[in-house]
Write an enzyme that holds these catalytic residues in place. Structure first.
Site, PDB file in Angstrom:
ATOM      1  CB  THR A  12      31.974  31.272  36.254  1.00 23.30           C
ATOM      2  OG1 THR A  12      32.070  32.011  35.036  1.00 23.30           O
ATOM      3  CG2 THR A  12      32.596  29.897  36.043  1.00 23.30           C
ATOM      4  CB  THR A  89      35.668  36.445  38.103  1.00 25.05           C
ATOM      5  OG1 THR A  89      35.615  35.848  36.806  1.00 25.05           O
ATOM      6  CG2 THR A  89      35.567  35.387  39.179  1.00 25.05           C
ATOM      7  CG  ASP A  90      33.502  38.193  33.120  1.00 26.42           C
ATOM      8  OD1 ASP A  90      34.457  37.457  33.416  1.00 26.42           O
ATOM      9  OD2 ASP A  90      32.709  37.940  32.191  1.00 26.42           O
TER      10      ASP A  90
HETATM   11  N1  ASP Z   1      33.596  34.530  33.608  1.00 28.93           N
HETATM   12  C1  ASP Z   1      32.675  35.034  34.525  1.00 28.93           C
HETATM   13  C2  ASP Z   1      32.856  34.439  35.926  1.00 28.93           C
HETATM   14  O1  ASP Z   1      33.978  34.123  36.235  1.00 28.93           O
HETATM   15  C3  ASP Z   1      31.286  35.119  34.117  1.00 28.93           C
HETATM   16  C4  ASP Z   1      30.708  36.260  34.871  1.00 28.93           C
HETATM   17  O2  ASP Z   1      31.459  37.139  35.248  1.00 28.93           O
HETATM   18  O3  ASP Z   1      29.517  36.243  35.124  1.00 28.93           O
HETATM   19  O4  ASP Z   1      31.971  34.288  36.707  1.00 28.93           O
END
Ligand code: ASP
Length: 341
Positions: A12, A89-90
């Protein structure tokens, strides 16, 4: 001034809105993200390393191990004080733990990202990057293994868990609690990291390991299907302290008889698997049947350990040691050693 290597992988923090795709997609490389991050120059000289624009949910074990080799190379450079990995973060709870298992260095390795993209209100990337670099140069975090920082907290890789899909304060450590914080650019330590697990030798690839979750009304049919599909290992996220219906255990016994490694974890976010229960499918019956007993590692992390351990060709006994709590680790403050709940 200290030097910090920053490895950018996507997530993200790198994303922009794509009107054709109808949502956020990775777009910015390391230099573009750093251009939106004032203040780093007063903390350290940054060496930028770009390793792709990948959503974290697309990462494979091979990707994670390849990034790990880049991190190890940076750690081995005597001019580098610490390393920051920037990612989505995923899957940070998996990647950080994978690196924690295989990297060898006393220097800090800090993993960070953002919960909001650069074009969104409240973009948290710059603050997280500043905290990460401050942590990477901090002597307080030497010998602490891999540490995740977002929203100012410092979480150990063996416990860090994404607890909320979208909150800024998404990350916590349900077993042992946070290691500390970054406040006004300084690390404030609250507790030391305990002994760490090791996967040895460093594998070139992860084995094919499935994580299956038990629940009311489920039997072992998913486990049988995973074995039929060629799984090298299975982690069962059992209910409570490590209990399932008898059907799960029967399927696990078939798998173990066929030479497949089976680990018994819990679907609870914290606490160890217990052998307190001996009804059919109770934890004691699994361990007696030969399942590897997981300590306080959550099931998601147990899968990472089993996949890398099998990839490294570790023995059944060595796998058991990686999945259990390391010798010398304190009882986690918020988990009962032999829960009867
Ligand atoms: N929601 C995710 C992030 O916080 C997307 C990912 O993990 O690529 O980066």
């Amino acid at each position: 001034m200290a030097r910090v290597a920053m490895v950018f992988t996507g997530g993200t923090i790198s994303m922009g809105f794509d009107p054709v795709a109808g949502g956020n997609v990775p777009a910015l490389d390391g230099a573009s993200i750093l251009a939106r991050t004032p203040g780093l120059e007063t903390i350290a000289d940054i060496v930028t390393i770009d390793r792709g624009l990948t959503p974290a949910s697309h990462l494979t074990f091979e990707d994670v191990l390849a990034i790990g080799r880049v991190v190890q190379e940076a750690l081995d450079d005597s001019s580098v004080s610490g390393v920051v990995v920037v990612q989505g973060t995923d899957t940070i709870e998996e990647t950080s733990f994978a690196w924690d298992l295989v990297l060898r260095s006393a220097k800090p390795v800090i993993v960070t990202g953002a919960m909001r993209a650069p074009h969104e209100a409240g973009f948290d990337g710059p603050a997280n990057l500043r905290d990460a670099v401050a942590a990477a140069v901090s002597p307080e975090l030497r010998e602490s293994g891999v540490v995740v920082t977002l929203a100012g907290t410092l979480e150990p890789a063996d416990d860090v868990t994404k607890l909320h899909t979208s909150a800024f304060t998404s990350f916590g450590s349900p077993n042992g609690g946070t290691l500390g914080r970054v406040a006004d650019g300084r690390v404030v330590s609250e507790r030391a990291r305990g002994p760490r697990r090791r996967v040895d030798p460093v594998p070139a690839a992860g084995a094919r390991v499935h994580l299956l979750t038990a629940g009311i009304g489920t039997d072992g049919s998913l486990l049988d299907a995973a074995i039929a599909g060629g799984a090298d290992g299975i982690v069962v996220a059992a209910t409570g302290a490590g209990n399932t219906s008898p059907g799960w255990l029967a399927a696990a016994e078939r798998a173990m008889a066929a030479g497949v490694a089976v680990a018994l974890a819990s679907r609870c976010p914290a606490g160890p698997v217990s052998v307190a229960y001996a009804f059919p499918g109770g934890g004691a019956t699994w361990v007696r049947a030969g399942a590897l007993r997981v300590g306080t590692l959550c099931a998601i992390k147990a899968r990472v350990a089993l996949a890398l351990g099998l990839g490294a060709g570790m023995s059944h006994e060595a796998l058991g040691a990686v999945l259990a709590d390391p010798v010398g680790s304190e009882s986690p403050p918020r988990a009962s050693p032999e829960p009867l709940g």
